[in-house]
Design a protein around this motif. Structure first.
Motif, PDB file in Angstrom:
ATOM      1  N   LYS A  53       1.377  -1.142  -0.017  1.00 25.94           N
ATOM      2  CA  LYS A  53       0.181  -0.022   0.266  1.00 25.94           C
ATOM      3  C   LYS A  53       0.532   1.437   0.161  1.00 25.94           C
ATOM      4  CE  LYS A  53      -4.045  -1.594   2.456  1.00 25.94           C
ATOM      5  NZ  LYS A  53      -4.488  -2.207   3.633  1.00 25.94           N
ATOM      6  N   GLY A  54       2.187   1.223  -0.226  1.00 26.03           N
ATOM      7  CA  GLY A  54       2.757   2.084   0.155  1.00 26.03           C
ATOM      8  C   GLY A  54       3.045   3.332  -0.801  1.00 26.03           C
ATOM      9  N   VAL A  55       4.137   4.373  -0.984  1.00 26.52           N
ATOM     10  CA  VAL A  55       4.503   4.603  -2.646  1.00 26.52           C
ATOM     11  C   VAL A  55       4.848   3.617  -3.221  1.00 26.52           C
ATOM     12  CG1 VAL A  55       5.812   6.549  -3.376  1.00 26.52           C
ATOM     13  CG2 VAL A  55       4.711   6.632  -1.293  1.00 26.52           C
ATOM     14  N   SER A  56       4.428   4.068  -4.208  1.00 28.41           N
ATOM     15  CA  SER A  56       5.114   2.863  -5.516  1.00 28.41           C
ATOM     16  C   SER A  56       6.116   3.507  -5.613  1.00 28.41           C
ATOM     17  CB  SER A  56       4.075   3.175  -6.916  1.00 28.41           C
ATOM     18  OG  SER A  56       3.949   4.624  -7.445  1.00 28.41           O
ATOM     19  N   PRO A  57       7.083   2.130  -6.441  1.00 29.32           N
ATOM     20  CA  PRO A  57       8.345   3.153  -7.141  1.00 29.32           C
ATOM     21  C   PRO A  57       8.194   4.229  -8.112  1.00 29.32           C
ATOM     22  CG  PRO A  57       7.784   0.610  -7.908  1.00 29.32           C
ATOM     23  CD  PRO A  57       6.565   1.695  -7.316  1.00 29.32           C
ATOM     24  N   PHE A  58       7.111   3.837  -8.940  1.00 31.99           N
ATOM     25  CA  PHE A  58       6.852   5.716  -9.892  1.00 31.99           C
ATOM     26  C   PHE A  58       7.430   6.746  -8.831  1.00 31.99           C
ATOM     27  CE2 PHE A  58       4.985   8.291 -12.765  1.00 31.99           C
ATOM     28  CZ  PHE A  58       5.661   8.435 -14.485  1.00 31.99           C
ATOM     29  N   GLN A  59       6.145   7.074  -8.202  1.00 28.35           N
ATOM     30  CA  GLN A  59       5.953   7.815  -7.827  1.00 28.35           C
ATOM     31  C   GLN A  59       7.197   8.453  -6.954  1.00 28.35           C
ATOM     32  OE1 GLN A  59       2.566   6.596  -5.155  1.00 28.35           O
ATOM     33  NE2 GLN A  59       1.143   8.216  -6.113  1.00 28.35           N
ATOM     34  N   ALA A  60       8.050   7.419  -5.847  1.00 29.26           N
ATOM     35  CA  ALA A  60       8.955   7.284  -5.174  1.00 29.26           C
ATOM     36  C   ALA A  60       9.795   8.200  -6.009  1.00 29.26           C
ATOM     37  CB  ALA A  60       9.306   6.467  -4.769  1.00 29.26           C
ATOM     38  N   PHE A  61      10.138   7.768  -7.967  1.00 24.38           N
ATOM     39  CA  PHE A  61      10.892   8.009  -8.669  1.00 24.38           C
ATOM     40  C   PHE A  61      10.146  10.015  -9.453  1.00 24.38           C
ATOM     41  CE2 PHE A  61      11.466   9.759 -13.127  1.00 24.38           C
ATOM     42  CZ  PHE A  61      12.330   9.408 -13.658  1.00 24.38           C
ATOM     43  N   CYS A  62       9.058  10.251  -8.978  1.00 25.54           N
ATOM     44  CA  CYS A  62       8.284  11.212  -9.482  1.00 25.54           C
ATOM     45  C   CYS A  62       9.344  12.500  -7.842  1.00 25.54           C
ATOM     46  CB  CYS A  62       6.997  11.254  -9.824  1.00 25.54           C
ATOM     47  SG  CYS A  62       7.660  10.780 -11.344  1.00 25.54           S
ATOM     48  N   ILE A  63       8.447  11.660  -6.915  1.00 27.50           N
ATOM     49  CA  ILE A  63       9.753  12.897  -6.342  1.00 27.50           C
ATOM     50  C   ILE A  63      11.282  13.574  -6.112  1.00 27.50           C
ATOM     51  CG2 ILE A  63       9.822  12.945  -3.129  1.00 27.50           C
ATOM     52  CD1 ILE A  63       7.039  10.911  -3.128  1.00 27.50           C
ATOM     53  N   SER A  64      11.961  12.395  -5.740  1.00 29.00           N
ATOM     54  CA  SER A  64      13.342  12.494  -6.172  1.00 29.00           C
ATOM     55  C   SER A  64      13.102  13.719  -7.424  1.00 29.00           C
ATOM     56  CB  SER A  64      13.896  11.545  -6.172  1.00 29.00           C
ATOM     57  OG  SER A  64      13.775  10.812  -6.777  1.00 29.00           O
ATOM     58  N   ALA A  65      12.927  12.953  -8.690  1.00 32.36           N
ATOM     59  CA  ALA A  65      12.951  13.377  -9.994  1.00 32.36           C
ATOM     60  C   ALA A  65      12.563  15.106  -9.897  1.00 32.36           C
ATOM     61  CB  ALA A  65      12.063  12.908 -10.692  1.00 32.36           C
ATOM     62  N   GLY A  66      11.404  15.053  -8.988  1.00 38.10           N
ATOM     63  CA  GLY A  66      10.684  16.558  -8.198  1.00 38.10           C
ATOM     64  C   GLY A  66      11.781  17.640  -7.823  1.00 38.10           C
ATOM     65  N   SER A  67      12.771  17.285  -7.506  1.00 41.34           N
ATOM     66  CA  SER A  67      13.501  17.982  -6.394  1.00 41.34           C
ATOM     67  C   SER A  67      14.673  17.894  -7.181  1.00 41.34           C
ATOM     68  CB  SER A  67      14.246  16.989  -5.369  1.00 41.34           C
ATOM     69  OG  SER A  67      15.377  17.863  -4.565  1.00 41.34           O
ATOM     70  N   LYS A  68      14.969  16.732  -8.368  1.00 39.17           N
ATOM     71  CA  LYS A  68      16.454  17.251  -9.440  1.00 39.17           C
ATOM     72  C   LYS A  68      16.006  17.504 -10.245  1.00 39.17           C
ATOM     73  CE  LYS A  68      16.891  12.553  -9.634  1.00 39.17           C
ATOM     74  NZ  LYS A  68      16.532  11.955  -8.612  1.00 39.17           N
ATOM     75  N   VAL A  69      15.380  17.889 -10.951  1.00 36.10           N
ATOM     76  CA  VAL A  69      14.495  18.357 -11.784  1.00 36.10           C
ATOM     77  C   VAL A  69      14.740  19.393 -11.952  1.00 36.10           C
ATOM     78  CG1 VAL A  69      13.960  18.580 -14.314  1.00 36.10           C
ATOM     79  CG2 VAL A  69      14.156  16.093 -13.359  1.00 36.10           C
ATOM     80  N   GLY A  70      15.436  20.506 -11.209  1.00 27.29           N
ATOM     81  CA  GLY A  70      14.316  21.877 -10.973  1.00 27.29           C
ATOM     82  C   GLY A  70      15.804  23.200 -11.730  1.00 27.29           C
ATOM     83  N   THR A  71      16.396  23.793 -10.551  1.00 25.80           N
ATOM     84  CA  THR A  71      16.810  25.212 -11.374  1.00 25.80           C
ATOM     85  C   THR A  71      18.757  24.814 -11.610  1.00 25.80           C
ATOM     86  OG1 THR A  71      17.166  25.401  -8.709  1.00 25.80           O
ATOM     87  CG2 THR A  71      15.712  26.998  -9.357  1.00 25.80           C
ATOM     88  N   GLY A  72      19.067  23.277 -11.118  1.00 27.71           N
ATOM     89  CA  GLY A  72      20.343  23.267 -11.173  1.00 27.71           C
ATOM     90  C   GLY A  72      20.499  22.006 -12.533  1.00 27.71           C
ATOM     91  N   SER A  73      19.084  22.171 -13.873  1.00 25.20           N
ATOM     92  CA  SER A  73      19.239  21.918 -15.136  1.00 25.20           C
ATOM     93  C   SER A  73      18.428  22.842 -15.622  1.00 25.20           C
ATOM     94  CB  SER A  73      17.798  21.155 -15.008  1.00 25.20           C
ATOM     95  OG  SER A  73      17.213  19.504 -14.148  1.00 25.20           O
ATOM     96  N   LEU A  74      18.173  24.266 -15.453  1.00 27.60           N
ATOM     97  CA  LEU A  74      18.461  24.954 -16.055  1.00 27.60           C
ATOM     98  C   LEU A  74      18.992  26.376 -15.905  1.00 27.60           C
ATOM     99  CD1 LEU A  74      14.109  25.439 -15.897  1.00 27.60           C
ATOM    100  CD2 LEU A  74      15.233  24.603 -17.995  1.00 27.60           C
ATOM    101  N   ALA A  75      18.833  26.435 -14.078  1.00 31.65           N
ATOM    102  CA  ALA A  75      20.076  27.546 -13.620  1.00 31.65           C
ATOM    103  C   ALA A  75      21.241  28.157 -13.316  1.00 31.65           C
ATOM    104  CB  ALA A  75      19.225  28.477 -13.020  1.00 31.65           C
TER     105      ALA A  75
END
Length: 462
Positions: A53-75
């Motif tokens: 019933k926990g967070v799915s692997p894809f959701q966990a991926f998206c949480i961490s990707a949400g942190s990584k795909v930010g200003t580091g990728s643009l600025a």
């Protein structure tokens, strides 16, 4: 600021680059190059359903990707190119490929030593420092460090990028952006971890895909220039002059520094999201989170670099950071480019604010001081507001310093815990080679001390 810059120069010039490359190469060889040979498996595992019933692997991926795909990728990419030159991009690529092994190890350990709290799985470096290393004091120190770094300082960087970008594009004063951003962040973080997962699951794939589509269009539009740009990157990567007139060390340092900010491999951040997933084997989430390292650096960051280098604005403007990326996109696509990028900046950086908050709240939970949750939320919002108003160099310098501390803490821990991580990973690879769907049980390890969420049948359900 002078003192912070002094510390950054020592850590990034003499310590962290050596530690990252040496540890990355060590684990790459110990894991038989799994970080490079298992990319197909990464995609396959990411799309599996969770085992409970926990967070799915894809959701966990998206949480961490949400942190990584930010200003580091643009600025961050633009800042690296403007300071270190085009060659910095090459060193970003090298870091991602080498440090992918660090991501495999840290996320596998997070799954092995995760806990059940309030109906969800929680874990990360603080937990494996306590349960695996038997050093609760070190775990508490790291939990405080990551809470400050992500919950406060990195969120200030993300917020700053948004407000600076809107001011550059439309002349909107930063105070107005600060108010709007703080209110939106408050609405999300008071919704809890499940809302964070759902928001990230929607935003991250859409914004990443659209950005890549536009980048591919620009690359195809300038395809005749690709050999020149690739030659520029590779030549500058080994020359003795950086864009600012510095040495080759500046080129390498800027590439690795901004690469780490973007992909976070080895920093100990993504294991907090990776541990939340429900799965049948710890290494599966190691694979999923490592895919995020490659998607962020080899795809998103490279896309930004190509857009800047194709546009020619590097030679015609003095812009650094997010303004450089904005100028490049506008030069390539006109008004559409300006509107599209400002939308991406907002979504990329805002998803990072959400992911950063998640890391902070997980580590607040580790301290078992529930009374700190409300003050943390209030302070997190205050830092979003503060960062929105500050000048970019100061918030980036603070981010670099705390990022270095986190990486040193975490790499020390995963090196000490290398045995259970390597045993678990080798078990997975052996089972998969035999044509089986690997299922982890604690007796896979020669020492199962400290393991709470796995028994002799596999993962304990929520």
């Amino acid at each position: 600021m002078n003192f912070i810059n002094f510390l950054n120069n020592i850590l990034w010039s003499y310590v962290l680059i050596v530690v990252l490359i040496a540890s990355g190469l060590y684990f790459t060889f110990k894991l038989k190059f799994a970080n490079l040979t298992q990319i197909k498996e990464m995609f396959k595992v990411m799309l599996e359903k969770g085992s409970g019933k926990g967070v799915s692997p894809f959701q966990a991926f998206c949480i961490s990707a949400g942190s990584k795909v930010g200003t580091g990728s643009l600025a961050g990419v633009a800042l690296a190119i403007s300071v270190g030159g085009p060659g910095s991009v090459f060193w970003m690529w090298i870091l991602a490929l080498v440090a992918g092994s660090l991501s495999l190890v840290e996320n596998t350990l997070a799954q092995i030593y995760k806990k059940k709290e309030d109906g969800i799985f929680v874990g990360g470096p603080a937990y494996y420092m306590e349960l695996g290393m038997k050093k609760k004091g070190l775990g508490i120190a790291f939990s405080i460090l990551i809470t400050i770094t992500y919950g406060f300082i990195f969120n200030a960087v993300q917020a700053n990028t948004i407000t600076v970008a809107f001011k550059h594009a439309y002349g909107i004063e930063q105070i107005y952006g600060a108010i709007i951003l703080t209110v939106l962040t408050g609405i999300i973080i008071w919704g809890g971890a499940s809302r964070i997962a759902k928001v990230s699951e929607v935003i991250v794939p859409i914004m990443g895909a659209l950005y890549l589509i536009v980048a591919i269009f620009i690359i195809l539009k300038n395809i005749s220039e690709l050999p020149r740009v690739m030659s520029l990157i590779l030549t500058n990567a080994f020359t003795t002059q950086a864009a600012t007139g510095g040495t080759l060390g500046v080129v390498i340092m800027e590439g690795i520094k901004r690469g780490l900010f973007s992909n976070e491999a080895g920093m100990g951040s993504t294991p907090n999201a990776g541990a939340s997933a429900s799965t049948t084997h710890p290494f599966k989430q190691g694979l999923v989170q490592t895919l995020g390292v490659y998607v962020t650096t080899l795809a998103i960051c490279s896309a930004t670099a190509f857009i800047i280098l194709f546009s020619g604005v590097l030679e015609t403007t003095n812009h650094k950071g997010i303004e450089l990326t904005q100028s490049a996109m506008t030069a390539e696509l006109g008004v559409f480019g300006r509107i599209f990028l400002i939308s991406c900046i907002f979504l990329f950086a805002f998803s990072s604010v959400i992911g950063n908050y998640f890391y902070g709240i997980v580590n607040i939970a580790y301290t078992e001081k529930k009374a700190l949750v409300i003050p943390f939320k209030i302070l997190a919002l205050a830092m979003v507001f503060w960062g929105s108003m500050k000048d970019a160099p100061s918030v980036w310098a603070m981010a670099d310093l705390f990022m270095a501390f986190m990486a040193l803490f975490n790499i020390y821990a995963i090196t000490k815990l290398r045995k259970p991580a390597i045993e678990s990973i080798h078990h997975y690879l052996k089972e998969r080679k035999a044509g089986k769907n690997p299922v982890f049980t604690k007796d896979v390890l020669s020492n199962s001390s400290g393991i709470e969420c796995w028994d002799d049948k596999g993962e304990i359900s929520l």
